[in-house]
Design a protein around this motif. Structure first.
Motif, PDB file in Angstrom:
ATOM      1  N   GLU A 247     -11.867 -20.962  22.218  1.00 55.56           N
ATOM      2  CA  GLU A 247     -10.521 -20.121  22.014  1.00 55.56           C
ATOM      3  C   GLU A 247     -10.733 -19.522  21.091  1.00 55.56           C
ATOM      4  O   GLU A 247     -11.006 -20.084  20.165  1.00 55.56           O
ATOM      5  N   TYR A 248     -10.521 -18.639  20.739  1.00 54.94           N
ATOM      6  CA  TYR A 248      -9.875 -17.224  19.633  1.00 54.94           C
ATOM      7  C   TYR A 248      -9.027 -17.038  20.073  1.00 54.94           C
ATOM      8  O   TYR A 248      -8.578 -16.326  20.514  1.00 54.94           O
ATOM      9  N   ARG A 249      -8.103 -17.661  18.881  1.00 54.06           N
ATOM     10  CA  ARG A 249      -6.851 -16.839  18.357  1.00 54.06           C
ATOM     11  C   ARG A 249      -6.782 -15.649  17.520  1.00 54.06           C
ATOM     12  O   ARG A 249      -7.322 -16.126  16.347  1.00 54.06           O
ATOM     13  N   THR A 250      -5.912 -15.028  17.524  1.00 55.45           N
ATOM     14  CA  THR A 250      -5.528 -13.885  16.472  1.00 55.45           C
ATOM     15  C   THR A 250      -4.211 -13.713  16.038  1.00 55.45           C
ATOM     16  O   THR A 250      -3.314 -13.668  17.484  1.00 55.45           O
ATOM     17  N   ILE A 251      -4.170 -13.511  15.157  1.00 57.55           N
ATOM     18  CA  ILE A 251      -2.565 -14.096  14.464  1.00 57.55           C
ATOM     19  C   ILE A 251      -2.396 -12.431  14.173  1.00 57.55           C
ATOM     20  O   ILE A 251      -2.854 -12.161  12.772  1.00 57.55           O
ATOM     21  N   GLN A 252      -1.648 -11.448  14.166  1.00 58.62           N
ATOM     22  CA  GLN A 252      -1.112 -10.344  13.733  1.00 58.62           C
ATOM     23  C   GLN A 252      -0.173  -9.956  13.038  1.00 58.62           C
ATOM     24  O   GLN A 252       1.201 -10.859  13.713  1.00 58.62           O
ATOM     25  N   LYS A 253      -0.057  -9.640  11.959  1.00 54.84           N
ATOM     26  CA  LYS A 253       1.912  -9.278  11.488  1.00 54.84           C
ATOM     27  C   LYS A 253       1.632  -8.096  10.519  1.00 54.84           C
ATOM     28  O   LYS A 253       1.135  -7.679   9.974  1.00 54.84           O
ATOM     29  N   GLU A 254       3.340  -7.892  10.465  1.00 55.82           N
ATOM     30  CA  GLU A 254       3.332  -6.370   9.358  1.00 55.82           C
ATOM     31  C   GLU A 254       4.649  -6.532   9.348  1.00 55.82           C
ATOM     32  O   GLU A 254       5.563  -7.364   9.288  1.00 55.82           O
ATOM     33  N   ALA A 255       5.221  -6.022   7.396  1.00 55.48           N
ATOM     34  CA  ALA A 255       5.857  -6.024   6.954  1.00 55.48           C
ATOM     35  C   ALA A 255       6.055  -4.417   6.278  1.00 55.48           C
ATOM     36  O   ALA A 255       4.828  -3.652   6.494  1.00 55.48           O
ATOM     37  N   ASN A 256       7.700  -3.932   6.277  1.00 57.04           N
ATOM     38  CA  ASN A 256       7.776  -2.264   5.912  1.00 57.04           C
ATOM     39  C   ASN A 256       8.218  -3.328   4.245  1.00 57.04           C
ATOM     40  O   ASN A 256       9.297  -4.297   4.571  1.00 57.04           O
ATOM     41  N   TYR A 257       7.623  -1.952   3.662  1.00 60.57           N
ATOM     42  CA  TYR A 257       8.605  -1.759   2.343  1.00 60.57           C
ATOM     43  C   TYR A 257       9.092  -0.759   1.929  1.00 60.57           C
ATOM     44  O   TYR A 257       7.892   0.478   1.639  1.00 60.57           O
ATOM     45  N   ALA A 258       9.878  -0.299   1.368  1.00 63.74           N
ATOM     46  CA  ALA A 258      10.603   0.978   0.923  1.00 63.74           C
ATOM     47  C   ALA A 258       9.823   1.149  -0.040  1.00 63.74           C
ATOM     48  O   ALA A 258       9.997   0.296  -0.782  1.00 63.74           O
ATOM     49  N   TRP A 259       9.456   2.808   0.096  1.00 62.81           N
ATOM     50  CA  TRP A 259       9.705   3.603  -1.719  1.00 62.81           C
ATOM     51  C   TRP A 259      10.654   4.305  -2.310  1.00 62.81           C
ATOM     52  O   TRP A 259      10.848   5.282  -1.220  1.00 62.81           O
ATOM     53  N   LYS A 260      10.437   4.522  -3.187  1.00 64.34           N
ATOM     54  CA  LYS A 260      11.920   5.062  -3.762  1.00 64.34           C
ATOM     55  C   LYS A 260      11.866   5.488  -5.143  1.00 64.34           C
ATOM     56  O   LYS A 260      11.592   4.873  -5.615  1.00 64.34           O
ATOM     57  N   ASP A 261      11.605   6.821  -5.783  1.00 64.57           N
ATOM     58  CA  ASP A 261      11.141   7.101  -6.988  1.00 64.57           C
ATOM     59  C   ASP A 261      10.197   6.206  -7.760  1.00 64.57           C
ATOM     60  O   ASP A 261      10.754   6.172  -9.023  1.00 64.57           O
ATOM     61  N   GLY A 262       9.174   6.710  -7.080  1.00 68.03           N
ATOM     62  CA  GLY A 262       7.875   6.253  -7.352  1.00 68.03           C
ATOM     63  C   GLY A 262       7.737   5.141  -7.849  1.00 68.03           C
ATOM     64  O   GLY A 262       7.027   4.526  -8.472  1.00 68.03           O
ATOM     65  N   LYS A 263       8.835   4.279  -6.687  1.00 64.07           N
ATOM     66  CA  LYS A 263       7.951   2.540  -6.936  1.00 64.07           C
ATOM     67  C   LYS A 263       8.851   1.933  -5.703  1.00 64.07           C
ATOM     68  O   LYS A 263       9.460   2.636  -4.819  1.00 64.07           O
ATOM     69  N   LEU A 264       8.543   0.871  -5.446  1.00 65.46           N
ATOM     70  CA  LEU A 264       8.442   0.231  -4.457  1.00 65.46           C
ATOM     71  C   LEU A 264       9.868  -0.735  -4.853  1.00 65.46           C
ATOM     72  O   LEU A 264      10.381  -0.891  -5.609  1.00 65.46           O
ATOM     73  N   GLU A 265      10.800  -0.681  -3.827  1.00 63.25           N
ATOM     74  CA  GLU A 265      12.133  -1.095  -3.948  1.00 63.25           C
ATOM     75  C   GLU A 265      11.200  -2.663  -4.362  1.00 63.25           C
ATOM     76  O   GLU A 265      12.555  -3.645  -4.543  1.00 63.25           O
ATOM     77  N   ARG A 266      10.654  -3.437  -3.644  1.00 58.34           N
ATOM     78  CA  ARG A 266      10.332  -4.462  -3.905  1.00 58.34           C
ATOM     79  C   ARG A 266       9.234  -4.765  -3.760  1.00 58.34           C
ATOM     80  O   ARG A 266       8.182  -4.065  -2.792  1.00 58.34           O
ATOM     81  N   SER A 267       8.253  -6.084  -4.144  1.00 59.26           N
ATOM     82  CA  SER A 267       6.990  -5.877  -4.007  1.00 59.26           C
ATOM     83  C   SER A 267       6.348  -6.985  -3.147  1.00 59.26           C
ATOM     84  O   SER A 267       7.209  -7.121  -2.361  1.00 59.26           O
ATOM     85  N   ILE A 268       5.549  -5.934  -3.209  1.00 59.50           N
ATOM     86  CA  ILE A 268       4.721  -6.645  -1.414  1.00 59.50           C
ATOM     87  C   ILE A 268       4.022  -7.969  -1.638  1.00 59.50           C
ATOM     88  O   ILE A 268       3.588  -8.350  -2.463  1.00 59.50           O
ATOM     89  N   LYS A 269       4.204  -8.807  -0.779  1.00 59.83           N
ATOM     90  CA  LYS A 269       3.617 -10.284  -0.768  1.00 59.83           C
ATOM     91  C   LYS A 269       3.205 -10.341   0.205  1.00 59.83           C
ATOM     92  O   LYS A 269       2.513  -9.945   1.333  1.00 59.83           O
ATOM     93  N   GLN A 270       2.005 -10.832   0.214  1.00 59.02           N
ATOM     94  CA  GLN A 270       0.971 -11.429   0.822  1.00 59.02           C
ATOM     95  C   GLN A 270       1.534 -11.732   2.352  1.00 59.02           C
ATOM     96  O   GLN A 270       1.918 -13.412   1.829  1.00 59.02           O
ATOM     97  N   PHE A 271       0.293 -12.219   3.166  1.00 55.02           N
ATOM     98  CA  PHE A 271       0.258 -13.188   4.526  1.00 55.02           C
ATOM     99  C   PHE A 271       0.078 -14.052   4.275  1.00 55.02           C
ATOM    100  O   PHE A 271      -0.825 -14.411   3.488  1.00 55.02           O
ATOM    101  N   GLU A 272       0.991 -14.908   4.724  1.00 56.50           N
ATOM    102  CA  GLU A 272       0.078 -16.611   5.184  1.00 56.50           C
ATOM    103  C   GLU A 272      -0.283 -16.385   6.411  1.00 56.50           C
ATOM    104  O   GLU A 272       0.704 -16.170   7.755  1.00 56.50           O
ATOM    105  N   TYR A 273      -0.768 -16.660   7.255  1.00 56.74           N
ATOM    106  CA  TYR A 273      -1.554 -16.801   8.420  1.00 56.74           C
ATOM    107  C   TYR A 273      -1.361 -18.507   8.985  1.00 56.74           C
ATOM    108  O   TYR A 273      -2.259 -19.759   9.110  1.00 56.74           O
ATOM    109  N   LYS A 274      -0.674 -18.572   9.718  1.00 60.14           N
ATOM    110  CA  LYS A 274      -0.491 -20.463  10.746  1.00 60.14           C
ATOM    111  C   LYS A 274      -0.266 -20.256  11.900  1.00 60.14           C
ATOM    112  O   LYS A 274       0.225 -19.212  12.713  1.00 60.14           O
TER     113      LYS A 274
END
Length: 274
Positions: A247-274
């Motif tokens: 059995e081969y199991r795949t986990i997919q993740k997605e997150a959106n980050y708003a961009w405004k005035d030349g920068k991110l509104e919050r920092s991008i966090k690395q995914f944790e796969y469990k």
């Protein structure tokens, strides 16, 4: 009989899209007959490999030089030893300059004379790349330094890919030398007006003989499936869940980050796969 799963594994492209000047590879040091560019301004080209010798000519930043040979002589600059390089400007003019004043590579920006120059230390690579942008023949902007994951990379320059307040997006692609070795892409924004460079992080890509994979990337507004004023972080990890490899199991993740005035509104966090 083992069940062989049908897998669709996608990898981040590591090709150089535009300028061959924007590539640097692990183990590459200064090489004879290669063309390089001055990283400093008002650099003295000297007759001999020492500061007591006469100046042949004074070089402005981004001057093309062809390396003839690496001298056995060194000079201490800012606490670091730097080899003298014998270079030629044309067939008639040649002399010595310290290697610390020579860029490892450059990337063409938008207008004639505008380049992004970068260099690393000659020895004891610590992941730090030093950057400057040329504004004119005698003028440049010091952009400071950038931390890279390793010394095995290529750099590609894009437009802003729909991100407001910046001029360019730079991709640093790390090249894996063997199966199972981690590679990936580091994304960096560049605003020419204020010389601001922002590291958006490293997004890895690993493939290990069909028994494990991980692939992550960022999707920008003008990319396929992109969203206005948004950076989309996508990731996927897959592996066998049992020793028999049935059995081969795949986990997919997605997150959106708003961009405004030349920068991110919050920092991008690395995914944790469990």
């Amino acid at each position: 009989m083992k069940l062989i799963p049908f897998l669709l594994i996608f990898f981040v492209s590591l090709s150089i899209h535009a300028q061959p000047e924007g590539a640097h590879y692990s183990g590459d040091e200064f090489r004879a007959n290669e063309t390089y560019y001055t990283f400093g301004n008002n650099v003295n080209l000297r007759e001999e490999p020492n500061t007591d010798s006469d100046t042949v000519i004074v070089l402005t930043i981004n001057t093309s030089v062809t390396l003839l040979e690496i001298s056995g002589e060194s000079i201490s600059i800012d606490g670091h030893d730097s080899k003298w390089l014998l270079v030629k400007i044309d067939e008639q003019i040649q002399g010595y300059i310290p290697a610390t004043f020579v860029a490892t590579g450059r990337i063409y920006l938008d207008n004639p004379g505008e380049y992004l120059l970068y260099k690393k230390r000659e020895k004891e690579w610590d992941g730090t790349l030093y950057l400057r942008s040329t504004i004119s023949q005698n003028n440049y902007k010091d952009l400071g330094s950038l931390k890279l994951a390793n010394n095995n990379f290529s750099m590609t320059l894009f437009d802003n890919r729909g991100l407001s307040g910046i001029d360019h997006l730079i991709e640093v692609n790390y090249l894996a030398e063997s199966c199972g070795e981690e590679s990936g892409t580091q994304f960096i924004t560049f605003a020419k007006a204020n010389g601001q460079i922002t590291d958006l992080g490293l997004y890895s890509s690993v493939g290990d003989g069909g028994v494990y994979h991980k692939s992550e990337t960022l999707i920008f507004p003008t990319d396929k499936d992109g969203m206005k004023d948004m950076i989309i972080h996508k990731g996927e990890e897959g592996a066998f869940t049992d020793e028999e490899e049935t059995e081969y199991r795949t986990i997919q993740k997605e997150a959106n980050y708003a961009w405004k005035d030349g920068k991110l509104e919050r920092s991008i966090k690395q995914f944790e796969y469990k």
